[in-house]
Scaffold this motif. Structure first.
Motif, PDB file in Angstrom:
ATOM      1  N   ARG A   1       3.163   2.658   8.888  1.00 50.88           N
ATOM      2  CA  ARG A   1       3.185   1.337   9.252  1.00 50.88           C
ATOM      3  C   ARG A   1       4.567   0.651   8.391  1.00 50.88           C
ATOM      4  NH1 ARG A   1      -0.265  -3.869   7.984  1.00 50.88           N
ATOM      5  NH2 ARG A   1       1.391  -5.447   8.816  1.00 50.88           N
ATOM      6  N   TYR A   2       4.634   1.118   7.102  1.00 54.67           N
ATOM      7  CA  TYR A   2       5.516   0.472   6.182  1.00 54.67           C
ATOM      8  C   TYR A   2       6.889   1.130   6.488  1.00 54.67           C
ATOM      9  CZ  TYR A   2       8.303   0.231   2.186  1.00 54.67           C
ATOM     10  OH  TYR A   2       9.464  -0.087   1.389  1.00 54.67           O
TER      11      TYR A   2
ATOM     12  N   SER B   1      -0.944 -10.862  -2.143  1.00 56.35           N
ATOM     13  CA  SER B   1      -0.285 -11.401  -1.018  1.00 56.35           C
ATOM     14  C   SER B   1       0.101 -12.488  -0.918  1.00 56.35           C
ATOM     15  CB  SER B   1      -1.152 -10.999   0.451  1.00 56.35           C
ATOM     16  OG  SER B   1      -2.188 -12.064   0.240  1.00 56.35           O
ATOM     17  N   VAL B   2      -0.472 -13.637  -1.611  1.00 55.97           N
ATOM     18  CA  VAL B   2       0.100 -14.872  -1.813  1.00 55.97           C
ATOM     19  C   VAL B   2       1.261 -15.061  -2.864  1.00 55.97           C
ATOM     20  CG1 VAL B   2      -0.566 -17.316  -2.521  1.00 55.97           C
ATOM     21  CG2 VAL B   2      -2.302 -15.823  -1.126  1.00 55.97           C
ATOM     22  N   LEU B   3       1.028 -14.293  -4.016  1.00 56.20           N
ATOM     23  CA  LEU B   3       2.133 -14.559  -4.965  1.00 56.20           C
ATOM     24  C   LEU B   3       3.371 -13.606  -4.725  1.00 56.20           C
ATOM     25  CD1 LEU B   3      -0.041 -14.975  -8.239  1.00 56.20           C
ATOM     26  CD2 LEU B   3       0.989 -16.782  -6.827  1.00 56.20           C
ATOM     27  N   THR B   4       3.137 -12.514  -4.133  1.00 55.21           N
ATOM     28  CA  THR B   4       4.409 -11.545  -4.096  1.00 55.21           C
ATOM     29  C   THR B   4       4.733 -11.327  -2.751  1.00 55.21           C
ATOM     30  OG1 THR B   4       3.094  -9.462  -3.955  1.00 55.21           O
ATOM     31  CG2 THR B   4       3.637 -10.558  -6.325  1.00 55.21           C
ATOM     32  N   GLU B   5       5.744 -10.382  -2.655  1.00 47.22           N
ATOM     33  CA  GLU B   5       6.108 -10.128  -0.989  1.00 47.22           C
ATOM     34  C   GLU B   5       5.705  -8.570  -0.761  1.00 47.22           C
ATOM     35  OE1 GLU B   5       7.782 -11.582   1.318  1.00 47.22           O
ATOM     36  OE2 GLU B   5       7.758 -13.665   0.057  1.00 47.22           O
TER      37      GLU B   5
ATOM     38  N   ILE C   1       1.796 -14.694   5.323  1.00 49.49           N
ATOM     39  CA  ILE C   1       0.711 -13.988   4.758  1.00 49.49           C
ATOM     40  C   ILE C   1      -0.371 -13.444   5.688  1.00 49.49           C
ATOM     41  CG2 ILE C   1      -1.402 -14.052   3.249  1.00 49.49           C
ATOM     42  CD1 ILE C   1       0.009 -16.581   1.834  1.00 49.49           C
ATOM     43  N   GLU C   2      -0.686 -12.287   5.598  1.00 45.30           N
ATOM     44  CA  GLU C   2      -1.666 -11.807   6.541  1.00 45.30           C
ATOM     45  C   GLU C   2      -2.974 -11.872   6.131  1.00 45.30           C
ATOM     46  OE1 GLU C   2       1.243  -8.347   8.640  1.00 45.30           O
ATOM     47  OE2 GLU C   2      -0.315  -7.656   7.111  1.00 45.30           O
TER      48      GLU C   2
ATOM     49  N   LYS D   1       6.145 -18.776   3.211  1.00 42.46           N
ATOM     50  CA  LYS D   1       5.429 -17.434   2.922  1.00 42.46           C
ATOM     51  C   LYS D   1       4.522 -17.074   4.007  1.00 42.46           C
ATOM     52  CE  LYS D   1       4.331 -14.779  -0.683  1.00 42.46           C
ATOM     53  NZ  LYS D   1       4.286 -13.704   0.171  1.00 42.46           N
TER      54      LYS D   1
ATOM     55  N   ALA E   1      -6.448 -19.607  -2.321  1.00 39.09           N
ATOM     56  CA  ALA E   1      -5.599 -19.092  -3.240  1.00 39.09           C
ATOM     57  C   ALA E   1      -4.074 -19.789  -3.030  1.00 39.09           C
ATOM     58  CB  ALA E   1      -5.317 -17.530  -3.104  1.00 39.09           C
TER      59      ALA E   1
ATOM     60  N   LYS F   1      -9.929  -5.500  -3.938  1.00 37.90           N
ATOM     61  CA  LYS F   1      -9.926  -6.397  -3.034  1.00 37.90           C
ATOM     62  C   LYS F   1      -9.406  -7.794  -3.244  1.00 37.90           C
ATOM     63  CE  LYS F   1     -11.993  -6.881   1.524  1.00 37.90           C
ATOM     64  NZ  LYS F   1     -13.242  -6.622   2.333  1.00 37.90           N
TER      65      LYS F   1
ATOM     66  N   GLY G   1      -1.054   3.380   6.335  1.00 36.80           N
ATOM     67  CA  GLY G   1      -0.137   2.194   5.738  1.00 36.80           C
ATOM     68  C   GLY G   1       1.410   2.803   5.589  1.00 36.80           C
TER      69      GLY G   1
ATOM     70  N   ASN H   1     -14.851 -14.292  -6.137  1.00 33.61           N
ATOM     71  CA  ASN H   1     -14.155 -13.225  -5.151  1.00 33.61           C
ATOM     72  C   ASN H   1     -14.412 -12.029  -5.494  1.00 33.61           C
ATOM     73  OD1 ASN H   1     -13.314 -15.334  -3.349  1.00 33.61           O
ATOM     74  ND2 ASN H   1     -11.238 -15.005  -4.072  1.00 33.61           N
TER      75      ASN H   1
ATOM     76  N   THR I   1       0.876  -5.840   2.803  1.00 39.56           N
ATOM     77  CA  THR I   1      -0.612  -5.478   3.000  1.00 39.56           C
ATOM     78  C   THR I   1      -0.623  -3.921   3.061  1.00 39.56           C
ATOM     79  OG1 THR I   1      -0.445  -6.162   5.131  1.00 39.56           O
ATOM     80  CG2 THR I   1      -1.931  -7.232   3.586  1.00 39.56           C
ATOM     81  N   GLU I   2       0.361  -3.125   3.511  1.00 39.92           N
ATOM     82  CA  GLU I   2       0.024  -1.808   3.900  1.00 39.92           C
ATOM     83  C   GLU I   2       0.267  -1.087   2.474  1.00 39.92           C
ATOM     84  OE1 GLU I   2       2.107  -4.030   5.705  1.00 39.92           O
ATOM     85  OE2 GLU I   2       3.638  -2.729   5.948  1.00 39.92           O
TER      86      GLU I   2
ATOM     87  N   VAL J   1       9.713  -0.903  -2.846  1.00 41.50           N
ATOM     88  CA  VAL J   1       9.665  -2.092  -2.031  1.00 41.50           C
ATOM     89  C   VAL J   1      11.015  -3.268  -2.538  1.00 41.50           C
ATOM     90  CG1 VAL J   1       8.432  -3.850  -0.721  1.00 41.50           C
ATOM     91  CG2 VAL J   1       7.572  -1.469  -1.346  1.00 41.50           C
TER      92      VAL J   1
ATOM     93  N   THR K   1      -6.128   6.660   5.155  1.00 45.25           N
ATOM     94  CA  THR K   1      -5.663   5.276   4.763  1.00 45.25           C
ATOM     95  C   THR K   1      -4.368   5.242   4.448  1.00 45.25           C
ATOM     96  OG1 THR K   1      -7.942   5.053   3.533  1.00 45.25           O
ATOM     97  CG2 THR K   1      -6.447   3.129   3.377  1.00 45.25           C
ATOM     98  N   LEU K   2      -3.797   6.185   3.623  1.00 46.75           N
ATOM     99  CA  LEU K   2      -2.440   6.388   3.152  1.00 46.75           C
ATOM    100  C   LEU K   2      -1.475   6.504   4.425  1.00 46.75           C
ATOM    101  CD1 LEU K   2      -2.688   8.590   0.001  1.00 46.75           C
ATOM    102  CD2 LEU K   2      -1.427   6.678   0.232  1.00 46.75           C
TER     103      LEU K   2
ATOM    104  N   SER L   1      -6.062  -8.413  -4.448  1.00 46.76           N
ATOM    105  CA  SER L   1      -4.958  -8.206  -3.484  1.00 46.76           C
ATOM    106  C   SER L   1      -4.896  -9.532  -2.607  1.00 46.76           C
ATOM    107  CB  SER L   1      -5.203  -6.922  -2.287  1.00 46.76           C
ATOM    108  OG  SER L   1      -6.302  -7.523  -1.523  1.00 46.76           O
ATOM    109  N   VAL L   2      -5.928 -10.428  -2.642  1.00 52.22           N
ATOM    110  CA  VAL L   2      -5.681 -11.771  -1.968  1.00 52.22           C
ATOM    111  C   VAL L   2      -4.622 -12.408  -2.681  1.00 52.22           C
ATOM    112  CG1 VAL L   2      -6.832 -13.966  -1.927  1.00 52.22           C
ATOM    113  CG2 VAL L   2      -8.065 -11.968  -1.290  1.00 52.22           C
ATOM    114  N   LEU L   3      -4.418 -12.335  -4.157  1.00 50.31           N
ATOM    115  CA  LEU L   3      -3.523 -13.271  -4.732  1.00 50.31           C
ATOM    116  C   LEU L   3      -2.165 -12.347  -4.643  1.00 50.31           C
ATOM    117  CD1 LEU L   3      -3.989 -15.858  -6.143  1.00 50.31           C
ATOM    118  CD2 LEU L   3      -3.808 -14.618  -8.167  1.00 50.31           C
TER     119      LEU L   3
ATOM    120  N   LYS M   1      -7.885 -16.353   0.770  1.00 49.48           N
ATOM    121  CA  LYS M   1      -6.522 -16.565   1.084  1.00 49.48           C
ATOM    122  C   LYS M   1      -6.172 -18.001   1.000  1.00 49.48           C
ATOM    123  CE  LYS M   1      -5.255 -11.816   1.967  1.00 49.48           C
ATOM    124  NZ  LYS M   1      -4.198 -10.950   2.479  1.00 49.48           N
TER     125      LYS M   1
ATOM    126  N   ASP N   1      -3.244  -1.122   0.928  1.00 48.85           N
ATOM    127  CA  ASP N   1      -4.059  -0.017   1.297  1.00 48.85           C
ATOM    128  C   ASP N   1      -3.735   1.258   0.747  1.00 48.85           C
ATOM    129  OD1 ASP N   1      -3.949  -1.346   4.912  1.00 48.85           O
ATOM    130  OD2 ASP N   1      -5.257  -2.018   2.976  1.00 48.85           O
ATOM    131  N   CYS N   2      -2.104   1.494   0.543  1.00 47.21           N
ATOM    132  CA  CYS N   2      -2.067   2.805  -0.117  1.00 47.21           C
ATOM    133  C   CYS N   2      -2.344   3.094  -1.325  1.00 47.21           C
ATOM    134  CB  CYS N   2      -0.543   2.844   0.119  1.00 47.21           C
ATOM    135  SG  CYS N   2       0.136   3.529   1.673  1.00 47.21           S
TER     136      CYS N   2
END
Lengths: 341, 345, 311
Positions: free
Chosen positions: C104-105, B305-309, A74-75, A72, A88, B298, C101, B60, B312-313, B36, C97-98, B301-303, A85, B316-317
């Motif tokens: 980039r996407y 990015s770890v749990l799903t694909e 991750i950024e 996986k 997590a 915020k 993102g 967090n 990150t953009e 997505v 912001t939109l 979103s940590v989780l 992160k 932000d959206c």
């Protein structure tokens, strides 16, 4: 209204008390199944640098070839997301967690201490042996970028006709300066009294400005430009192509931006290094508490001449091959500090 | 109908704006997640779990919420006086630098004294930085947004230069960071401190004379001056308070978590605070909930990015979308005459 | 040793996209809309300029797509702030912001790359060579520029004429100065505001097209703060088109100064700060001098009055 206020205060205080809790969660039991889960956490966006993109692609290929491994990527953008992160990932039961750069060292150490059974790897951490020894489940590995840029400098010095070569870096930081250091020492090694100009363009995402900086160096007489600036570097490539001079590429070839002017590229295969680490960890050879350097000798970095043109002579290619062998054998040592800026 | 009840209903209607906004934003966000190829249900459950699903998650959320909240209060205090405090990133950089330099210069002194000096230096630096655009606006007549934005860029570069080359630059690091400072403040202290600040801010604003002066000056400067309030002094005090609040945020982050200055650590913190301030309608409690929302997003979103694909953009959206819809006045309480239960145009 | 000519030449090239954005921002400012979404408008246009050029294999189609993208973003922005009464600052920041993102996407599905997309060099913005300009000493820096650069230099004059010598411009200025009076005078202020914002979007679209097509590629985040620089330039200039030409050139030249000095060994970070330090000085110094001289005049007048009185 006062009652509402009071109620909200109570809720807030109780929330904050939970937030204050100093004890960590009990680590989740590792899921007993055959898939090995690996997390790779990057300190910046994957698409911001070629080497990160190549790394991500390499990891994907590796995952496709191995049915029982899941990787996986991750950024973690922003220093306040590093520890959350990594934590997590650990709590979610990843078996191997790889982090990047010295920025993430503190976060990695903090989580590694809580999860002694998880194997941690960190890329380019720049710490001392004592630091690593204190953390038996973290193994560090770094790629010596000076070696390939040494070869690049040698090539640039041999190919220049004006006696001046240029370097455009993304920013004035150690990662870029290492590349500069190798470049400058390679130029000196060629022994041809070549002058080198150094500029930093303060951006990895602005090709227009990269082009401006490269044009400035060209105006000052450079006829080889080494662009180590990510997206801005593409602008440098364009400037070189348009001016009809030579371009020295970093981390990738530029067949679309500089087909006729690129001499060659310093291909640093970070993915090879990471995959070597994964192979070791998977096969039970995890060496926590140590650091490893990868370079030309291990096949993690090569200098490859451009495939779209024949700028370099066969003679030069042979010389570079010999030099690479000398570096691999340890006959030539390259310092990590730039000679000048 | 009693006044208190109508006030309550008014407040509820106003805050339902934000709730509707968040719902719409999540709906659109969910749609984007679907595009997505991920399941929106997975995504949102990951966000919820990451925000509230475990003690770590709540920790967090609280941390990020405090960060946003202090910036929101800083923005709001200045905004009440018509001073658009967009130079918050500059305040963060200068107070961080002040803290680390003082720590570096006072090496021999005892720990508590060093800590106090660092806190004072950070507060002073933040206050001064916040004063610059304020003075430019009120004494020199220069637009404070220009001064603020330029200050942001300027202090960012100066900070980068100092953490790369000055005595506080760390040696042997992959990217530029400052040296590590030994002083620590335990996280519980920061959390309790933040709660106290919320209470103090709300109390001072509503129930003390300086707070009233601030509100009156903000609403109508001429009226305030006619009533004998020295408006300029109030404005400058507001700027100082704003700077000190930003400095407090910086102190919390650096003394509690980072212990060093990371490159460009302040990026985005100013706009987050501004968003929370607007979501919360500039009221202390509202801003607190706005910051909780942003903090939850915020940490969620940590989780995520770890749990799903989900890339990150997209996160932000979604944040951008929430900001977008949060200030649409779907229901404007002022336009609803509660006594006669009809809409007044 | 300073090469003034190439300093100016690079300054002109660097100032061109900033000028285009600034002219758009200026129109919005004239109807008293403080537009912080310039980065979003421009970045979106950069992306679609590249899409248009690549899909239609024609650089001018790229320019058109860039302009359309700018107008589209402006439509969304104006509907939200004029119709739905959303707070303009939040709306602007969220658009930024939109767009970051989203662009980039979108690189993955549209171009199957990430981070950046490079087009063939045939799709670069062509430069125009005006033969006789080479012989004139300073003006020769204006030679060999693309048509969009020339447009950016002409626009301040065009806008000056439109704003101060046409009814359309008058309506704009009245709407900005006092909306009730404008309404009373029969001006359709809503239409004026919408038009101003759409023009703003179109000009940002031109800027985005210039930025992306002169390097025939798109890179994530390639606007790099130019939108805010343009905003600062316009505010510094008091929203006057000709003065804004000057402030944008100031930014362009100071950026080119920091590029010229880049090889002299000074800290790259401090060099990068030069344009912003210059802008700050330009904003504050004249006012400070005026304040100090007013104080001195006041003090000397007081002294004279005291002397007269005591005699």
């Amino acid at each position: 209204m006062k009652k509402v206020l009071g109620g909200l205060m109570a809720a807030l205080l109780s929330l904050s008390l939970i937030g204050c809790g100093g004890s960590s969660d009990t680590p989740s039991e590792p899921v007993e199944d055959d898939t090995l889960r690996i997390a790779f956490i990057s300190y910046q966006e994957f698409d911001s640098s070629e080497w990160l993109q190549n790394l991500a692609a390499g990891l994907k290929d590796y995952e496709a070839k191995h049915d029982d491994i899941e990787i996986k990527t991750i950024e973690a953008i922003g220093a306040d997301t590093y520890e959350p992160k990594v934590l997590a990932c650990a709590q979610d039961g990843f078996d191997i967690i790889i982090t990047t750069y010295s920025d993430m060292w503190d976060a990695t150490c903090a989580v590694a201490a809580q999860y002694p059974d998880i194997k941690f790897g960190i890329l380019q951490a720049e710490k001392t042996d004592e630091d690593y020894a204190a953390h038996p489940n973290i193994e560090e590995f770094h790629l010596n970028r000076t070696e390939t840029s040494f070869l690049q400098g040698y090539v640039a010095a041999k190919m220049t006709k004006t006696g001046t070569v240029g370097f455009v870096g993304g920013n004035d930081s150690q990662g870029i300066n290492e590349i500069l250091a190798g470049y400058q020492q390679g130029i000196v090694y060629a022994g041809l009294d070549v002058k080198d100009l150094v500029a930093y363009c303060n951006s990895f995402t602005d090709p227009t400005i990269g082009k401006d900086y490269a044009e400035q160096l060209i105006k000052q007489g450079a006829d080889v430009i080494f662009g180590a600036a990510g997206g801005s570097g593409t602008g440098c490539a364009q400037a070189a192509e348009e001016a009809g001079i030579m371009f020295a590429a970093c981390d990738a070839h530029y067949p679309d931006a500089a087909p006729n002017s690129e001499i060659g590229s310093t291909l640093n295969f970070f993915e090879n290094m990471v995959i070597a680490f994964i192979d070791k960890a998977v096969s039970g050879n995890f060496e926590g508490g140590t650091q490893h350097e990868y370079g030309v000798k291990e096949g993690a970095a090569i200098y490859e001449f451009a495939l779209t043109n024949d700028l370099a002579s066969e003679e030069l290619k042979k010389e570079v091959e010999d030099l690479a062998a000398k570096i691999a054998s340890g006959e030539i040592t390259i310092g990590r500090e730039p000679l000048h800026k | 109908m009693k006044d208190k009840t109508s006030n309550l209903i008014r407040n509820l209607i106003n805050s339902s704006n934000s709730i509707v906004a968040v719902l719409i934003a999540f709906l659109i966000g969910g749609f984007m997640v679907l595009l997505v190829g991920e399941s929106p249900i997975n995504a949102y459950s990951a966000i919820l779990k990451g925000a509230f699903g475990s003690p770590t998650a709540i920790r967090n959320t609280v941390r990020f919420a405090i960060q946003v909240m202090l910036m929101a209060y800083s923005f709001s205090v200045c905004n009440r006086c018509g001073y658009f405090n967009i130079s918050q990133e500059a305040q963060l950089y200068t107070s961080a630098l002040a803290m680390v330099f003082v720590s570096f210069w006072t090496e021999g002194l005892p720990g508590p004294l060093r800590l106090v000096l660092m806190i004072l230096a950070a507060a002073a630096a933040g206050a001064l930085t916040c004063l610059i655009p304020a003075v430019a606006k009120f004494k020199l007549g220069v637009n404070e947004v220009v001064v603020g934005v330029m200050l942001n860029y300027l202090t960012k570069f100066i900070c980068q230069h100092l953490i790369a080359f000055s005595p506080i630059a760390a040696k042997r690091t992959s990217s530029i960071v400052s040296i590590e400072i030994p002083e620590h403040i335990p996280v519980p202290v920061i959390t309790v401190g933040a709660v106290l600040i919320v209470i103090a801010y709300a109390f001072i604003l509503r129930s003390t004379i300086p707070g009233h002066r601030l509100t009156v000056t903000g609403k109508n400067k001429q009226f305030a001056q006619a009533s004998g309030i020295d408006a300029t002094k109030v404005l400058l005090m507001a700027a100082v308070t704003g700077g000190v609040l930003s400095a407090l945020c910086c102190m919390g982050e650096i003394l509690g978590y980072f212990h060093m200055i990371y490159n460009e650590f302040a990026a985005g913190m100013g706009t987050d605070g501004m968003t929370a301030a607007f979501i919360g309608n500039n009221t202390p409690i509202g801003m607190m909930f706005g910051s909780l929302l942003l903090g939850a997003l915020k940490s969620g979103s940590v989780l995520l990015s770890v749990l799903t694909e989900v890339p990150t953009e997209l996160i932000d959206c979604v944040q951008g979308l929430i900001m977008f819809f949060a200030t649409i006045k779907f229901f404007n309480a002022a336009q609803i005459d509660l006594k006669r239960r009809r809409v007044v145009e | 040793m300073m090469d003034w000519i190439s300093l100016l030449e690079l300054g002109v090239r660097h100032a061109a996209p900033i000028l285009l954005i600034a002219m758009g921002c200026l129109l919005a400012q004239k109807v008293s809309i403080f537009n912080l979404a310039l980065e979003g408008f421009t970045l979106f246009s950069c992306f679609f300029a590249v899409v248009g050029a690549f899909v239609f294999k024609n650089v001018w189609m790229g320019v058109l797509c860039g302009v359309l993208a700018g107008v589209l973003t402006a439509v969304i922005y104006s509907v939200f702030i004029l119709q739905l009464q959303v707070n303009p600052v939040i709306c602007a920041l969220s658009i930024n912001t939109l767009v970051t993102g989203l662009t980039r996407y979108l690189l993955k599905p549209i171009f199957n790359t990430s981070g950046r997309f490079v087009m063939p060099s045939e799709l670069a913005l062509p430069t125009i060579h005006i033969g006789f300009l080479d012989s004139i000493p300073v003006v020769s820096v204006l030679n060999n520029k693309s048509v969009l650069v020339y447009l950016s230099l002409l626009l301040p004059f065009i806008l000056y004429y439109v704003l101060f010598h046409t009814e359309f411009g008058l309506n704009m200025r009245i709407t900005g100065l006092n909306e009730e009076a404008a309404l009373a005078a029969g001006v359709n202020t809503k239409k004026v505001k919408y038009t101003a914002l759409l023009l703003n979007g179109a000009l940002c679209g031109l800027a985005g097209a210039e930025l992306a097509l002169s390097v025939y590629m798109f890179n994530v985040g390639m606007t790099n703060g130019r939108g805010f620089t343009a905003l600062a330039a316009v505010t510094l200039a008091g929203a006057h088109p000709l003065v804004a030409l000057g402030t944008c050139m100031l930014f362009g030249v100071s950026e080119s100064l920091s590029i010229q000095l880049s090889t002299s060994g000074y800290s790259a970070y401090l060099l990068g700060a030069i344009p912003y330090a210059m802008a700050l000085t330009a904003a504050l110094l004249p006012r400070i001098i005026r304040l100090v001289s007013n104080n001195m005049k006041k003090k000397s007048a007081e002294r004279q009055a005291i002397e007269l009185h005591s005699n």
